[in-house]
Motif scaffolding. Sequence first.
Motif, PDB file in Angstrom:
ATOM      1  N   VAL A  91       0.898  -0.974   0.002  1.00  0.00           N
ATOM      2  CA  VAL A  91      -0.013   0.161   0.129  1.00  0.00           C
ATOM      3  C   VAL A  91       0.678   1.129  -0.003  1.00  0.00           C
ATOM      4  N   LEU A  94       0.747   4.277  -2.857  1.00  0.00           N
ATOM      5  CA  LEU A  94       0.928   5.730  -2.918  1.00  0.00           C
ATOM      6  C   LEU A  94       2.026   6.318  -3.367  1.00  0.00           C
ATOM      7  N   SER A 104      -5.377   7.689  -2.498  1.00  0.00           N
ATOM      8  CA  SER A 104      -5.688   7.261  -1.063  1.00  0.00           C
ATOM      9  C   SER A 104      -6.712   6.458  -1.094  1.00  0.00           C
ATOM     10  N   GLU A 105      -7.730   6.678  -1.378  1.00  0.00           N
ATOM     11  CA  GLU A 105      -8.892   5.993  -1.414  1.00  0.00           C
ATOM     12  C   GLU A 105      -8.906   4.989  -2.361  1.00  0.00           C
ATOM     13  N   ALA A 160      -8.487  -3.246  -0.472  1.00  0.00           N
ATOM     14  CA  ALA A 160      -7.368  -3.524   0.267  1.00  0.00           C
ATOM     15  C   ALA A 160      -6.860  -4.628  -0.370  1.00  0.00           C
ATOM     16  N   PRO A 161      -5.175  -4.732  -0.798  1.00  0.00           N
ATOM     17  CA  PRO A 161      -4.670  -6.014  -1.312  1.00  0.00           C
ATOM     18  C   PRO A 161      -4.768  -6.981  -0.477  1.00  0.00           C
ATOM     19  N   VAL A 197       1.124   7.313   4.055  1.00  0.00           N
ATOM     20  CA  VAL A 197       2.123   6.274   4.016  1.00  0.00           C
ATOM     21  C   VAL A 197       2.757   6.457   5.578  1.00  0.00           C
ATOM     22  N   LEU A 222       0.510   4.024   7.800  1.00  0.00           N
ATOM     23  CA  LEU A 222       0.666   2.687   7.600  1.00  0.00           C
ATOM     24  C   LEU A 222       2.148   2.516   8.325  1.00  0.00           C
ATOM     25  N   SER A 254      -4.585  -0.928   6.841  1.00  0.00           N
ATOM     26  CA  SER A 254      -4.644  -0.235   5.659  1.00  0.00           C
ATOM     27  C   SER A 254      -5.912   0.148   5.213  1.00  0.00           C
ATOM     28  N   GLU A 255      -6.830  -0.725   5.646  1.00  0.00           N
ATOM     29  CA  GLU A 255      -8.359  -0.063   5.447  1.00  0.00           C
ATOM     30  C   GLU A 255      -8.556   0.914   6.388  1.00  0.00           C
TER      31      GLU A 255
END
Lengths: 368, 368
Positions: free
Chosen positions: A181, A185, A191-192, A196-197, B182, B185, B191-192
Amino acid sequence: MTTTRLTKLLEPLQTSGWDALTLNPSPSLTYLTGLHFHLSERPVVAIFTADHAPVIVLPELEMLKLNGLPYEITAFPYPENPAEWDGVFRRAVQSLRLDGKRIGVEPRAMRLLEFRHVKAGAPDADFPDASDVVSRLRVRKDADEIAAMRKAVKVAQSALEATLPLLKVGMSEKELAAELVVQLLRNGSQSEMPFAPIVSGGPNSANPHASPSERRLQPGDLLVVDWGACVDGYISDLTRTFAVREVEAEYRKIHQIVLEANAAGRAAAKPGVPCANVDKAAREVIEKAGYGLYFTHRTGHGIGMEGHEEPYMRGDNMQLLEPGMAFTVEPGIYLPGSNGVRIEDNVVITEDGAECLSYMLRELRVVG
Amino acid sequence: MTTTRLTKLLEPLQTSGWDALTLNPSPSLTYLTGLHFHLSERPVVAIFTADHAPVIVLPELEMLKLNGLPYEITAFPYPENPAEWDGVFRRAVQSLRLDGKRIGVEPRAMRLLEFRHVKAGAPDADFPDASDVVSRLRVRKDADEIAAMRKAVKVAQSALEATLPLLKVGMSEKELAAELVVQLLRNGSQSEMPFAPIVSGGPNSANPHASPSERRLQPGDLLVVDWGACVDGYISDLTRTFAVREVEAEYRKIHQIVLEANAAGRAAAKPGVPCANVDKAAREVIEKAGYGLYFTHRTGHGIGMEGHEEPYMRGDNMQLLEPGMAFTVEPGIYLPGSNGVRIEDNVVITEDGAECLSYMLRELRVVG
């Protein structure tokens, strides 16, 4: 562009059997109006008719968003006190005299919160499902939309390439997902993000919808990474599967089968053929190899402003592909309790075939 | 813990005037069951009754999520073809004999997509709004929940402190927002996240709900940063306002007024007083200073699994504060076309007062 898009609604408003369309905050609302609202406890509703300027009911504190719109809109703002909301909604709906009429809705987006307010102003209206008609307006992407999706693919690919050198045996799925993530970015994603991966290793890779866990990568794991970026409001959605060091021969074999199924699915995509053909082409490869039972989902879904939208690559979907349609091709094989593979690309239908927007190496790469 | 939470439902199921509760993917569903589903085009519905194990209707490919649950649940999985979904939903709802009964719903979460499937299995049922009862179950946070929120505050504060040294005149709001994400995180946020940070400078700071834009920070701007983290499923939601180099005297003045309003709001928070008192205490400071017209929203909202939940700090909300309730205190002054200020903290009610979870410097800091 947005003014043009609003005029796209005129034809269905005259021919689709509904007198109005009502939308709550959703990609369709953004597509048609250029307005973006978050879903929250404060209901926002827009109503479109053939004869009037669009009507919007919204919190007073969101009124600034309407400044400088390139088209006329009638706003019904409401104050903070929820006791006053229903009166404002009634006045808005009644201003369009919609009681007893047919008001199209998008059931996938519309919540009871907004729906009940609209219904209070038109208690004897019907609310037919307008999803197909609205998605029809959005399904053929124009050049600007495809350009945004192309960028979103590029950002996603660069982000994963930047993440791979940091991948080490012993790292947890969550750590790897967080790093990815960060790289999304850094490489230019909004950012939205649309989702989620998914980072799933070993037995977790056999769950197509796994969430990243605390499990640490081990030698012998297959590692599924399903990720995407968002650029200018449009998304990418890709998957690659990696081998954490040396993996079992069967895992290499199922990876090769999925690779061929992915290629077959992409090759089947062209204008005029049913979505089902894409699914069948990919599925046939996996079935012939004896793993049909372990390909437990459809072959793909449309992408654009949303992660999942029309058209869907399902064996029963006879919808014909048209230039501008964009979707994923993502066959997989999931061996329960063991390991799984998925390879996903993003494809857009052209005048005479299909273009694959994603080009990151699909062959099994050894990592860790 | 989740088994305990499911038993919390028994009392309202016997006393609240509804025979069942139905939930779609939402924080309430996660709170009660420990299950997490994404909202998607595939409907997921759980139904809770006093006499039966919970029933859940879900896609076949999500069935793995039910493995190892610490309580009994009856699953009705459906295949990929949407034509088959309604039959599965009907069987699920009919298995509980709910037609003609009262089935509680959460209108803020339930979409027409799920609602219409449930209604097809119980066409003569009533669907009363159960939001207040369900939010009542969630509104008093336990020690684990408060610990998660405390962590989410700490992560958010560390992330902004790590971002500030990178902040420079000429940076765009979007660039600053991306860097902040960033750092969120890197500092341990999931991440959500509950919401994308608001980073708004100069005239944009006068819009309480601005989205980060391409506008570049200029000397003389006020800069509003409204951001939060998510840890273990619980969120923080903070705001600080900065001065980009030297700012006008009036901006320093409104910052000082909001600072005092924030302190007054926090000081008014304790068990047994109405939410309205928190709003009034903060608002009074701003009104006395002559800026009442420019404080255009409520003083705060509850936080927990959601960014906005009960209780709401509004002047008309006579709900009494209780130990374990957690919420924001976030007064602001917005001078239209000019600049704005907001200062937001996260507070939890204790047995004899309130604890402020956030402690990052509130005074006007000069940056850039």
